[in-house]
Design a protein around this motif. Structure first.
Motif, mmCIF file in Angstrom:
data_model
loop_
_atom_site.group_PDB
_atom_site.id
_atom_site.type_symbol
_atom_site.label_atom_id
_atom_site.label_comp_id
_atom_site.label_asym_id
_atom_site.label_seq_id
_atom_site.Cartn_x
_atom_site.Cartn_y
_atom_site.Cartn_z
ATOM 1 N N ASP A 179 0.828 -1.210 0.000
ATOM 2 C CA ASP A 179 0.000 0.000 0.000
ATOM 3 C C ASP A 179 0.858 1.255 0.000
ATOM 4 O O ASP A 179 0.355 2.356 -0.240
ATOM 5 N N ARG B 228 -6.093 -0.124 -2.351
ATOM 6 C CA ARG B 228 -5.788 -0.849 -3.590
ATOM 7 C C ARG B 228 -6.919 -1.774 -4.019
ATOM 8 O O ARG B 228 -7.215 -1.884 -5.199
ATOM 9 N N ALA B 229 -7.549 -2.463 -3.047
ATOM 10 C CA ALA B 229 -8.665 -3.344 -3.400
ATOM 11 C C ALA B 229 -9.946 -2.520 -3.349
ATOM 12 O O ALA B 229 -10.326 -2.016 -2.307
ATOM 13 N N ALA B 230 -10.584 -2.392 -4.497
ATOM 14 C CA ALA B 230 -11.761 -1.519 -4.592
ATOM 15 C C ALA B 230 -12.852 -1.988 -3.642
ATOM 16 O O ALA B 230 -13.196 -3.173 -3.594
ATOM 17 N N ILE B 231 -13.387 -1.064 -2.909
ATOM 18 C CA ILE B 231 -14.457 -1.363 -1.953
ATOM 19 C C ILE B 231 -15.797 -1.170 -2.657
ATOM 20 O O ILE B 231 -16.023 -0.151 -3.318
ATOM 21 N N ALA D 46 -18.059 -4.690 4.497
ATOM 22 C CA ALA D 46 -17.045 -5.130 3.538
ATOM 23 C C ALA D 46 -15.862 -4.182 3.496
ATOM 24 O O ALA D 46 -15.222 -4.038 2.456
ATOM 25 N N ALA D 122 -12.253 -8.920 -2.233
ATOM 26 C CA ALA D 122 -10.815 -8.771 -2.012
ATOM 27 C C ALA D 122 -10.454 -7.887 -0.816
ATOM 28 O O ALA D 122 -9.438 -8.153 -0.150
ATOM 29 N N PRO D 123 -11.223 -6.829 -0.487
ATOM 30 C CA PRO D 123 -10.793 -6.012 0.667
ATOM 31 C C PRO D 123 -10.718 -6.796 1.974
ATOM 32 O O PRO D 123 -10.042 -6.371 2.915
#
Lengths: 252, 252, 252, 252, 252, 252
Positions: A179, B228-231, D46, D122-123
């Motif tokens: 990150d 980085r991981a889209a929420i 999430a 993924a999150p």
């Protein structure tokens, strides 16, 4: 006003000049720098042997400063991303001492869940993994990566190094899940801002992080008393007068 | 100029005022503060339940700020020495977010081998030991100690608390072997400087450390991109408009 | 026959003589020793500063040996119970290098569930706790204790030190629960056997453990190739010819 | 008879219904369930922000239950595989509180050397890796994997999700070396049994593990006294009456 | 002279003979070996079940030796690279006991930054990863790899195993970054020297490391007193006379 | 209905009877128990040697059961608070296997922040500290304490042991800060409920926790497939027919 002593434990004046030239860009307007170059040791630290010698050289440089300086610095930055001799400098310094690697890692952990370190020269990879472990941040480390050029080579040809660094930084993000990416190394000072627009996560310039942390610690703890357990005076041989004096009359 | 948002996740205006009044003493001349008090929750956080509610309240406060502010802050300080909701704030904030406990601990580890934490109220002891472990610094922790008064009580009678704090700080040094002692707590802001001359090691004021770290991170990483991981967007009920909006349209 | 190089990173010839005189008592009949004293540094290492300087001095001493020796040693012992520069020596040495502290700790963990370390001088306590952590054996450590005298003072008056050491060793067993006690320090070489009958658990002499480990590693891995990641040649200034040569032409 | 309170900290009634419908399939014949849905917060958790809000919402829900219930539950299940607010619920609950993630992880570690977690979105991956670390089981974790769909999407189309989950579970076994795979998530309740015949190792349904653990803990420790360190009463604002009352009169 | 007892906890006389035949090659001229084969258990240990049985069998063998031997051994080697029953043997033995895996790992960590283990049979991989963790050296472990053949199969056809072992060892270096590779297993005794010239880093023969460590510990701590906490006498059933006697009259 | 196999790895029929008599008190009405006593080994396990022998004996007992039983148990409880051979039993058992210590520790960590263990016999203290570390819960452990009597002595005179246990449990709470206290040991089964009203925190009966966990795991994972890495068949000598058969034909 904040006065910061920049110790370059590499004996390369070019790196000292690079640090001296770049540091003010990251500093407050009222921060002043004085830089000193180690009196002995390798031109560029890139091995465990180099770290060992530089531990002495960094302490020697600080000893010289403490003896000669008419005005005491408010903080010291140890300008090598391997923090050679950091705990020794903290033992002798009456002001906060900032390690380039430690400061960068601690900043990075406050900016995102996982960080990566990108530097120059493969021998640094295990050395920095061990350093992160010693700092206590292994659980936050996504990866340590290195481009093939050493820091010295990057400093000599920064333009030619950008493409490789950008590719490696992208891997830190895409493959390692970082990150935040630290661009680590005195010789890489100033490159992060040139690479930032090619990388999706914050790129940390290790000199910028060090300058900001030094300014911060100088305000947080303006004075550092001697170690709690009194250190016995001891004679020495073959050292600079300043360093010998520190052994003979440790801070009490 | 640096603009710092001070979020008080306690709902005590007195603590907010204390933070707002004290912070500038620790800040650069060109640092400006804006303070916000949580809209709901306990007057003073002193339990795991309080931390849970304050995690929401702190995020809610930041959401309000992000929606309403005409000028974005350069950094946010989460003004409770338990860092409630810190990782959530970092997920939603486009600027660095500083936790009072984390910033103090990271500063302390740079100032000496071992640190202790001194705060108000025995229930904080295990909570802070767990927080230090989560930060990764258990190996550096000498002790967590608490005086019997809660932070709220200390804030209400700082003069009457000094003797007890001084005695406890001395134990951190003499019995626990601390090289640095953190005086932790929003309600204790400003007390370290009054106690420093009674303690042989550096005393860290947790607000001072937070302000300095916020100034530092604001310069080190002026912008923080989305995770980085889209929420995924998600509806919500019963939340403030500002917070509901953050769930509906997360930063991408 | 096994040839062991004893490097004394203290610059005290008395300690070198003590090591040279005592080591054969712990060694095989066919083991030969050659001892070298560091060319510079404190007479006795008793601080983090001392460790930093001795890291360089130990590497310098090994460099001198490697250049001058007509016959290569089969193993090297780093004769200070703080292992200054151990990883650097391992980087440059073509033979196994034994650290006095590490060898003692690894022997101790094979002889009982928990071990304690007893040495001279309070400043060593946190330094050795950190060293044990770096070795990976914190879970096995019962305590580190130190008598008030430094190693130098113990070496100067061993008879007068025995009572204090015996008392402290008994506390390691009775209060700390140690199953094994390491008597750590070059200057304490030979004292364990004089104290053993006053202590209920095995007392490890750190020189004895080092000699035995050196003999063992010399047989286990007679040759050590260069580091896997090639180290770039680098110029240096202000170093001994031998050490400068190692920077200029690292082992490949 | 065992009475279990099911708290759904998501505000989705569909998930509550799914839990309420599925839980009895995993329970003893004489276990009765009562379910409550959080009064506020995101429909589906999430993100770290969602966890922060749900920590408050879960505590609020339990507070409502404790005030209103005519008969006390024997155990509480926190029905989100992120355990939001778990330690806070344990502070206020006079009965055992089971976290869906923690219970699943602890069950898994008793069923084989290494476990993996498979969930939606993924999150959740870094969030669950951190949760496993906080539980103390990192050394046993083979991997955390996530299919692209969120839990909400899986709950809306379980049939369409099976193939992707089966493929990911197979990777947990084949590539990551898991001996047990946890299918984690309230929205995935009931899917493990549909997938088990496609996976060679035990698949753990996180609701099933939670129900069984709740039944077990209800028998092991039928009553939980207040925290050892007395929590000071504190006023609050903007909270539900029930939660405000808990701050005002903590269990003593 | 050093007398070493070699306990083969496998019940395969072939392995005992292999150990007995190979050990002197790694030993000092004045070291004598006596070997004993476990009286019961699997021919070759290759599972957790095998380790459990062998823990008893190894203790039983040592008990037999202690009762029958006219001359006490100076050290004992537990000849299986899984160290079955090692802590039990140390409880009952008046001399140092060396575990083949532990001794090899501790030697390896002194010879380079990271080590790998190469052995026979995939079920050993997780077992050895757990053993390294228990020893405290996970941070130094590059990888555990296994060729498909079990140790028994390798012992039966060493020549046919060399190619596969060489390939796997090369992967430990090239892919895993090992600086040292341990060839682990009683049945692999003697193979390291045949493979060394195909591998760029030191290959450690686990029997060689054990013999050297046993010789070293025999000198470092010639006698081991009983455990500090007195073990209560207890009757037993179904054990060999020698082992039953140890339960009935534990060392005090 | 749940069928639970109780394996007493002590060879004391009195302890088996105690387990068999007490377990139903902690169990569901529809849970049935069958108990088996180890065929060989010490009457009472109170040393590392005892654990080693019992590892074999427990596996042997399970092997006998697996061969002879006409109906398979749904779960197995290993009835010694040292979990001898637990991982081996899990390798061979087609059903969940519960360790008395592990189950108690995992239950305790779900019932409060810190737990203590109270048992009989000082030699268990370091053994249990190591067991807690292996489970991964050292950070949650407040203390391990032992009364002077062994478990065997407590089982022989439970009434006479209560006062000492109550005093020690109070110390776990008052001095060590435990939120939960485990009364560990097969021989202590049933005593927790007699002591609970003298202790302010939940007292966990290790048999009660084991029964509840066995019931829970039996529902969570009714079947356990063979290990992922196929174990090679191997001959053995001197073992019971049942155990020898398990070596010859491992589960595939």
């Amino acid at each position: 006003m904040t006065r910061i002593l920049l110790i370059n434990p590499n004996t390369s004046k070019e790196v000292t000049n690079l640090l001296m030239r770049t540091a003010p860009r990251f500093a407050r307007a009222d921060t002043q720098f004085v830089a000193m170059t180690a009196a002995f040791g390798p031109r560029y630290i890139a091995s465990r042997l180099g770290v060992a010698v530089a531990s002495h050289a960094a302490a020697d440089t600080l000893a010289e400063y403490l003896r000669a300086a008419t005005m005491r610095a408010d903080a010291t930055i140890l300008g090598c991303f391997g923090d050679p001799g950091l705990v020794a400098l903290r033992e002798i310094a009456p002001m906060p001492v900032v390690g380039m690697a430690e400061a960068s890692v601690l900043a990075a952990t406050q900016l995102g869940p996982r960080f990566a370190i990108l530097t120059g020269g493969a021998p640094w990879i295990p050395m920095l993994e061990e350093l992160v472990a010693a700092i206590g941040m292994t659980a936050r480390l996504a990866a340590v990566r290195a481009v093939p050029q050493t820091g010295a080579q990057i400093a000599a040809d920064p333009d030619g190094s950008l493409a490789g660094l950008a590719t490696a930084a992208a891997r830190c993000v895409g493959e390692d899940g970082a990150d935040v990416v630290i661009l680590g190394g005195a010789a890489l000072a100033g490159l992060a801002e040139r690479l930032q627009d090619r990388v999706k996560v914050p790129l940390i310039d290790s000199l910028a992080a060090s300058v900001a942390m030094a300014e911060a610690l100088a305000r947080t703890a303006p004075a550092i008393p001697p170690p709690r357990a009194a250190i016995a005076p001891v004679d020495s041989v073959g050292l600079s007068d300043a360093l010998g004096e520190l052994f003979r009359t440790p801070r009490q």
